[in-house]
Write an enzyme that holds these catalytic residues in place. Sequence first.
Site, PDB file in Angstrom:
ATOM      1  N   GLU A   1       7.589 -22.720  95.090  1.00 15.90           N
ATOM      2  CA  GLU A   1       8.603 -23.734  94.707  1.00 15.90           C
ATOM      3  C   GLU A   1       9.261 -24.356  95.945  1.00 15.90           C
ATOM      4  OE1 GLU A   1       8.273 -25.174  92.169  1.00 15.90           O
ATOM      5  OE2 GLU A   1      10.239 -26.092  91.929  1.00 15.90           O
TER       6      GLU A   1
ATOM      7  N   TYR B   1       1.848 -24.504  85.474  1.00 16.67           N
ATOM      8  CA  TYR B   1       2.137 -25.726  86.242  1.00 16.67           C
ATOM      9  C   TYR B   1       1.091 -25.809  87.345  1.00 16.67           C
ATOM     10  CZ  TYR B   1       5.241 -28.718  89.193  1.00 16.67           C
ATOM     11  OH  TYR B   1       5.816 -29.710  89.951  1.00 16.67           O
TER      12      TYR B   1
ATOM     13  N   SER C   1      10.546 -22.133 102.588  1.00 12.69           N
ATOM     14  CA  SER C   1      11.840 -22.298 103.279  1.00 12.69           C
ATOM     15  C   SER C   1      11.738 -23.412 104.319  1.00 12.69           C
ATOM     16  CB  SER C   1      12.242 -20.991 103.974  1.00 12.69           C
ATOM     17  OG  SER C   1      12.556 -20.018 103.025  1.00 12.69           O
TER      18      SER C   1
HETATM   19  C1  LIG Z   1       2.329 -15.956  93.811  1.00 18.36           C
HETATM   20  C2  LIG Z   1       2.281 -17.440  93.886  1.00 18.36           C
HETATM   21  C3  LIG Z   1       2.560 -18.199  92.759  1.00 18.36           C
HETATM   22  C4  LIG Z   1       2.480 -19.599  92.806  1.00 18.36           C
HETATM   23  N1  LIG Z   1       2.656 -20.331  91.662  1.00 18.36           N
HETATM   24  C5  LIG Z   1       2.379 -21.660  91.677  1.00 18.36           C
HETATM   25  C6  LIG Z   1       2.343 -22.415  90.444  1.00 18.36           C
HETATM   26  O1  LIG Z   1       2.621 -21.899  89.364  1.00 18.36           O
HETATM   27  N2  LIG Z   1       1.991 -23.724  90.493  1.00 18.36           N
HETATM   28  C7  LIG Z   1       1.684 -24.340  91.676  1.00 18.36           C
HETATM   29  O2  LIG Z   1       1.369 -25.525  91.652  1.00 18.36           O
HETATM   30  N3  LIG Z   1       1.710 -23.656  92.860  1.00 18.36           N
HETATM   31  C8  LIG Z   1       2.031 -22.339  92.880  1.00 18.36           C
HETATM   32  N4  LIG Z   1       2.037 -21.625  94.065  1.00 18.36           N
HETATM   33  C9  LIG Z   1       1.733 -22.311  95.305  1.00 18.36           C
HETATM   34  C10 LIG Z   1       2.916 -22.412  96.269  1.00 18.36           C
HETATM   35  O3  LIG Z   1       3.840 -23.350  95.777  1.00 18.36           O
HETATM   36  C11 LIG Z   1       2.333 -22.754  97.653  1.00 18.36           C
HETATM   37  O4  LIG Z   1       1.686 -21.583  98.119  1.00 18.36           O
HETATM   38  C12 LIG Z   1       3.384 -23.217  98.625  1.00 18.36           C
HETATM   39  O5  LIG Z   1       3.853 -24.481  98.250  1.00 18.36           O
HETATM   40  C13 LIG Z   1       2.862 -23.278 100.064  1.00 18.36           C
HETATM   41  O6  LIG Z   1       1.646 -23.967 100.148  1.00 18.36           O
HETATM   42  P1  LIG Z   1       0.409 -23.286 100.903  1.00 18.36           P
HETATM   43  O7  LIG Z   1       0.215 -21.929 100.343  1.00 18.36           O
HETATM   44  O8  LIG Z   1      -0.738 -24.221 100.861  1.00 18.36           O
HETATM   45  O9  LIG Z   1       0.884 -23.102 102.422  1.00 18.36           O
HETATM   46  P2  LIG Z   1       0.864 -24.210 103.561  1.00 18.36           P
HETATM   47  O10 LIG Z   1       1.297 -25.497 103.027  1.00 18.36           O
HETATM   48  O11 LIG Z   1      -0.443 -24.126 104.269  1.00 18.36           O
HETATM   49  O12 LIG Z   1       1.989 -23.659 104.539  1.00 18.36           O
HETATM   50  C14 LIG Z   1       1.773 -22.614 105.488  1.00 18.36           C
HETATM   51  C15 LIG Z   1       3.022 -22.457 106.358  1.00 18.36           C
HETATM   52  O13 LIG Z   1       3.247 -23.674 107.082  1.00 18.36           O
HETATM   53  C16 LIG Z   1       4.553 -24.159 106.867  1.00 18.36           C
HETATM   54  N5  LIG Z   1       4.526 -25.620 106.848  1.00 18.36           N
HETATM   55  C17 LIG Z   1       3.743 -26.407 106.056  1.00 18.36           C
HETATM   56  N6  LIG Z   1       4.014 -27.700 106.293  1.00 18.36           N
HETATM   57  C18 LIG Z   1       4.967 -27.743 107.241  1.00 18.36           C
HETATM   58  C19 LIG Z   1       5.660 -28.798 107.904  1.00 18.36           C
HETATM   59  N7  LIG Z   1       5.459 -30.068 107.595  1.00 18.36           N
HETATM   60  N8  LIG Z   1       6.574 -28.471 108.847  1.00 18.36           N
HETATM   61  C20 LIG Z   1       6.822 -27.181 109.156  1.00 18.36           C
HETATM   62  N9  LIG Z   1       6.198 -26.144 108.559  1.00 18.36           N
HETATM   63  C21 LIG Z   1       5.290 -26.418 107.609  1.00 18.36           C
HETATM   64  C22 LIG Z   1       4.946 -23.586 105.497  1.00 18.36           C
HETATM   65  O14 LIG Z   1       6.342 -23.506 105.359  1.00 18.36           O
HETATM   66  C23 LIG Z   1       4.288 -22.213 105.538  1.00 18.36           C
HETATM   67  O15 LIG Z   1       5.123 -21.314 106.229  1.00 18.36           O
HETATM   68  C24 LIG Z   1       2.151 -20.237  94.033  1.00 18.36           C
HETATM   69  C25 LIG Z   1       1.897 -19.462  95.177  1.00 18.36           C
HETATM   70  C26 LIG Z   1       1.934 -18.091  95.107  1.00 18.36           C
HETATM   71  C27 LIG Z   1       1.587 -17.289  96.334  1.00 18.36           C
END
Ligand SMILES: Cc1cc2nc3c(=O)[nH]c(=O)nc-3n(C[C@H](O)[C@H](O)[C@H](O)COP(=O)(O)OP(=O)(O)OC[C@H]3O[C@@H](n4cnc5c(N)ncnc54)[C@H](O)[C@@H]3O)c2cc1C
Length: 530
Positions: free
Chosen positions: A372, A128, A375
């Site tokens: 997914e 995905y 939190s």
């Molecule tokens: C092992 C692993 C497997 C994964 N598998 C998939 C997959 O199969 N397919 C896929 O598409 N993605 C996948 N992901 C991606 C995952 O869904 C994202 O890492 C996640 O959605 C967070 O996005 P980011 O890493 O860019 O963090 P960021 O969006 O940069 O967030 C960083 C921090 O800021 C906080 N934050 C962000 N926005 C806000 C807001 N508006 N208000 C308050 N706090 C906020 C977040 O909660 C987090 O604590 C995977 C990630 C990992 C590590």
Amino acid sequence: MTTYTRLEADDLELIIGTLKEFTDRNAPWARRIEWDEHDTCPADVVREMLSPEVGLHLPFLPAEYGGMGGGAYDIYRLSCEFAQIDLGLATSMLAVALGTDPIRVGCTEAQKQQWLTRIAGEGLIVAYAVTEPEAGSDVQNLQTVARPIADENGRVTHYSITGMKQFISNGSIGDLYTVLAKAPGGPSFFIVERGTPGLTPGKHEVKHGIRLSDTAQVLLEDVVVPADQLIGEKEGEGLKQANEVFGFTRLMVAAFGLGAGLAALSRAIAYSMQRRAMGTLLCEKQGYTHKLLVPHSVRLAAARAYIEHVADLLDSGNKDRQVEGAIAKIFATESGNLAADDAVQALGGYGYCVEFEVEKIRRDARILRIYEGTSEILQNIVGLYRMRESVRSKGRFYGAMAEQVEPFENAGGPAVARVARLLSETLSVLFHKKLAQQQHALFECATSVVEVETAVALVRAAGISGDPLLQAQSRVHASDVALSVPVRLAKLFSGAGVEPPPIDFAALLAYQSGRLADLDFIARAITLGI
Ligand SMILES: Cc1cc2nc3c(=O)[nH]c(=O)nc-3n(C[C@H](O)[C@H](O)[C@H](O)COP(=O)(O)OP(=O)(O)OC[C@H]3O[C@@H](n4cnc5c(N)ncnc54)[C@H](O)[C@@H]3O)c2cc1C
């Protein structure tokens, strides 16, 4: 229309049996810890998991396309069992289900016949591909583009996709990718097969936990796909399709949280029953049990009750359950993490060593609060939607829950009912005083919503069940919530200089009566079974 009904209980047990047999044979602890140590994804094991002989993906797929068409309850049970064995392997399965979901909910009938039938029959490893380096939580910031290619009559025959995907589970081993890209009509999912020129899977990321689950970048450089690989053959439907499955997928991750927590707690309990310190077993020491074991058995019981409630909603046709999915995911994954952390403590120095398993469970469980929907993103959703719902219903939303649980005195119902009504009044004041515009206030409300709704689910389940252990767990959870919610909300109001709704702390303290006896009873029941 795709149909989902619960599997027969015997069939579900048979699948769970197959899972256990398969992992015992192909992924015993000794091999899993070696893959973990060397950061290796056992691609052959993932592939065999999806083979016609094993077919662990089939419950996730509709019966009319060669799957078994399991319901949400089946998916929860299978996910929970899988997580108790290994979260890394379970994540590979999650990625197949996630990657298949846009096809399941968004494709035309002809597309479903083509792709779902192949996924079921050929056991394709699906990935995905949504997240990007600059678009994680903020998926709207999507940079991958899908440029239409038209023939001489102006009819779109192909799309050319260019962009970079980040952190994709099964990313370097996938056979099929569902890729979100910006088409002229808006974000849209495309099906891209491995081997399509321009698609380059990146290298397996070295991670803190679930190290045997493959996570990789996926580079797309002018990847040309036929127009009939646009999911639904209509641009701009991608985010709607993603939202439509959040109830299911977040329930699955919630079940992972429950499974990881149960796996950790069971090891802590087993250790406490054979380890002596200062003349007695650890399980006989009240400080130890009431700190490291009992609170987790209580939270995990609440997580299970809430997950089963959401599964019931989904299975009875309530498809749009993204708030409930979010509540389940926040509570169960946070609870699983707390249980895993305390399991390390419960095993002392052994807990800190690889051989005793809880160290790996703790590392693995950490991802559940991130992927997914983190939190925090989920707290935003829960706070916002529940405030609107409560205000719109003029208090009836939580009022009805209060009425439902109040009669179950043996399960702490009156305490939960009082807090549900307080939450309702608080949400109204927050809304009308515009305090909800502060994100901190919204998050504090979301935490309270999660605590109250999980307590409601546990009271209902325990009240009906007549099980003395579940009822004691429910009373303890209710007494926790009876104080944590009012104190949090009072702090929020005082800190913001806003008059809170009246809180009768004396009445709330009365709900603590009998708590110590309940903690003692739960400790005995979960260790000695009496
Ligand atoms: C092992 C692993 C497997 C994964 N598998 C998939 C997959 O199969 N397919 C896929 O598409 N993605 C996948 N992901 C991606 C995952 O869904 C994202 O890492 C996640 O959605 C967070 O996005 P980011 O890493 O860019 O963090 P960021 O969006 O940069 O967030 C960083 C921090 O800021 C906080 N934050 C962000 N926005 C806000 C807001 N508006 N208000 C308050 N706090 C906020 C977040 O909660 C987090 O604590 C995977 C990630 C990992 C590590």
